[in-house]
Scaffold this motif. Sequence first.
Motif, PDB file in Angstrom:
ATOM      1  N   LYS A 198       0.837  -1.207   0.000  1.00 55.99           N
ATOM      2  CA  LYS A 198       0.000   0.000   0.000  1.00 55.99           C
ATOM      3  C   LYS A 198       0.868   1.253   0.000  1.00 55.99           C
ATOM      4  O   LYS A 198       1.959   1.264   0.585  1.00 55.99           O
ATOM      5  CB  LYS A 198      -0.901   0.054   1.256  1.00 55.99           C
ATOM      6  CG  LYS A 198      -1.931  -1.046   1.357  1.00 55.99           C
ATOM      7  CD  LYS A 198      -3.099  -0.792   0.431  1.00 55.99           C
ATOM      8  CE  LYS A 198      -4.145  -1.891   0.592  1.00 55.99           C
ATOM      9  NZ  LYS A 198      -5.318  -1.671  -0.217  1.00 55.99           N
ATOM     10  N   ALA A 211      -2.900  -2.427   5.216  1.00 53.31           N
ATOM     11  CA  ALA A 211      -3.756  -1.253   5.027  1.00 53.31           C
ATOM     12  C   ALA A 211      -3.199  -0.066   5.807  1.00 53.31           C
ATOM     13  O   ALA A 211      -2.667  -0.239   6.912  1.00 53.31           O
ATOM     14  CB  ALA A 211      -5.176  -1.554   5.488  1.00 53.31           C
ATOM     15  N   GLU A 224      -8.593  -3.297   4.792  1.00 55.38           N
ATOM     16  CA  GLU A 224      -8.744  -1.850   4.555  1.00 55.38           C
ATOM     17  C   GLU A 224      -9.042  -1.144   5.861  1.00 55.38           C
ATOM     18  O   GLU A 224      -9.728  -1.686   6.735  1.00 55.38           O
ATOM     19  CB  GLU A 224      -9.870  -1.593   3.552  1.00 55.38           C
ATOM     20  CG  GLU A 224      -9.957  -0.174   3.050  1.00 55.38           C
ATOM     21  CD  GLU A 224      -8.749   0.270   2.248  1.00 55.38           C
ATOM     22  OE1 GLU A 224      -7.795   0.805   2.875  1.00 55.38           O
ATOM     23  OE2 GLU A 224      -8.733   0.100   1.022  1.00 55.38           O
TER      24      GLU A 224
END
Length: 200
Positions: free
Chosen positions: A22, A64, A139
């Motif tokens: 990410k 995340a 997430e």
Amino acid sequence: RVRANRPAFLTNILWHRNTVLKVKWNANGHWLLSAGKDNTIKLTDIRAMKELCSFERHKRDVTAIDWHPQHQDLFVSGCADGSVAYWLVGNRNRSEPGTIVGVNGWSNAAANHGREVCGPVAEIPQAHYSHPVSSAVWEVKWHPLGHMVATVSNDVFCKIWGRAKPGQATEVKEVRQDATQAPGPREVAERNYAAQRWQG
């Protein structure tokens, strides 16, 4: 010469020792946060192309990340072990809240091979848990006002986290599908898939 319809390649950033999962820009436009399979989060200042800090406490892949919408030095992260952590740029260790990188010349770079290493200010171990193992957090998202965080995982839950008011006991509310309502075909398929995965 660069074509007008083709973006120009600027540079490589090589801070992580494994796959980067990410990336997230800070609202200040100067900081880039990256998270990877080396269990770390790296903060890069793109003006100097320099690693400002390494955030290390997660025990598995960092899956995340999300910056706080109001406070530019605060962010949240989710991990493959189901944990969630809150980080403050410059915070060395949650047991030493007054010790901030750059304040009074303090630095831990000498003890960490020239890298500034920061610890989380708060952690939620096993924020997502499916018996017998923790579920990866896929997430994390701050509410636009910044007072709540939503997390999702393969344990089929979307969880919302918020701080209790001073003096107020922590309250946990769980919202589930009505037991009288039959599960839909997608939910049945997801449950069957999850059961098959854990059985091997």
